[in-house]
Design a protein around this motif. Sequence first.
Motif, PDB file in Angstrom:
ATOM      1  N   TRP A   7       0.829  -1.197   0.000  1.00  0.00           N
ATOM      2  CA  TRP A   7       0.000   0.000   0.000  1.00  0.00           C
ATOM      3  C   TRP A   7       0.870   1.256   0.000  1.00  0.00           C
ATOM      4  N   TYR A   8       0.339   2.271  -0.622  1.00  0.00           N
ATOM      5  CA  TYR A   8       0.983   3.586  -0.641  1.00  0.00           C
ATOM      6  C   TYR A   8      -0.023   4.592  -0.100  1.00  0.00           C
ATOM      7  N   GLN A  14       2.832  14.345   0.134  1.00  0.00           N
ATOM      8  CA  GLN A  14       4.041  13.544  -0.057  1.00  0.00           C
ATOM      9  C   GLN A  14       3.654  12.067  -0.040  1.00  0.00           C
ATOM     10  N   LYS A  15       4.190  11.326  -0.997  1.00  0.00           N
ATOM     11  CA  LYS A  15       3.856   9.907  -1.132  1.00  0.00           C
ATOM     12  C   LYS A  15       4.772   9.067  -0.243  1.00  0.00           C
ATOM     13  N   ILE A  39      -5.026   6.710  -0.362  1.00  0.00           N
ATOM     14  CA  ILE A  39      -4.241   5.467  -0.373  1.00  0.00           C
ATOM     15  C   ILE A  39      -4.369   4.826  -1.748  1.00  0.00           C
ATOM     16  N   TRP A  40      -3.401   3.920  -2.053  1.00  0.00           N
ATOM     17  CA  TRP A  40      -3.417   3.251  -3.353  1.00  0.00           C
ATOM     18  C   TRP A  40      -2.717   1.917  -3.237  1.00  0.00           C
ATOM     19  N   THR A  41      -3.204   0.966  -4.013  1.00  0.00           N
ATOM     20  CA  THR A  41      -2.540  -0.320  -4.182  1.00  0.00           C
ATOM     21  C   THR A  41      -2.512  -0.630  -5.677  1.00  0.00           C
ATOM     22  N   ASP A  42      -1.650  -1.548  -6.085  1.00  0.00           N
ATOM     23  CA  ASP A  42      -1.515  -1.807  -7.526  1.00  0.00           C
ATOM     24  C   ASP A  42      -2.755  -2.457  -8.146  1.00  0.00           C
ATOM     25  N   GLN A  43      -3.740  -2.838  -7.339  1.00  0.00           N
ATOM     26  CA  GLN A  43      -4.975  -3.407  -7.866  1.00  0.00           C
ATOM     27  C   GLN A  43      -6.010  -2.332  -8.224  1.00  0.00           C
ATOM     28  N   TRP A  44      -5.718  -1.100  -7.928  1.00  0.00           N
ATOM     29  CA  TRP A  44      -6.655   0.005  -8.197  1.00  0.00           C
ATOM     30  C   TRP A  44      -6.103   0.902  -9.301  1.00  0.00           C
ATOM     31  N   PRO A  45      -6.995   1.444 -10.127  1.00  0.00           N
ATOM     32  CA  PRO A  45      -6.517   2.362 -11.164  1.00  0.00           C
ATOM     33  C   PRO A  45      -6.206   3.758 -10.616  1.00  0.00           C
TER      34      PRO A  45
END
Length: 157
Positions: A7-8, A14-15, A39-45
């Motif tokens: 997760w990011y 700031q990331k 937040i972001w994960t590689d499964q989300w666009p």
Amino acid sequence: MAAGQQWYYVKNQQKYGPVSAAELQSLVRSGKLGPRDLIWTDQWPDWRAVATVPGLMGSAAGAQSGPPPLPPRAGKGSAPPRDDAEEADGRRPPSTMGIVIGALAGGIALTVLACCGIAALFDPVNVAPQRPAPRAVVDEPPARGFLDPEPDAGQSM
């Protein structure tokens, strides 16, 4: 949230990351990540707000709910519950309807005064042109006064 996901997150533009799902939940529980943080994960666009992820804010429900309600006041007799709109001295603030009626009454009063002022400007008595008073026509020269010298004084004949 899968245990192996990376997760990011964005905080103060700031990331940060990657972090594990457990670390992400810990950040939410501690309040370091709020409902509007992304937040972001590689499964989300796209990036998503923390509050939109099912189960993530629910894990922080105890930390985010705030203090419990105050207990009822103990004292001489039981006072009826106060209305939120009631002021400290017991008076109620004016209602919206009272404010609207007061504003309308003030507007009507100002309109009447303005109309009276305009009517006074166009009063027919004041509008008619004023003619000058007629002047007396006198063919004779004015009479001589006491201090006027006589015409032949000082002249010899």
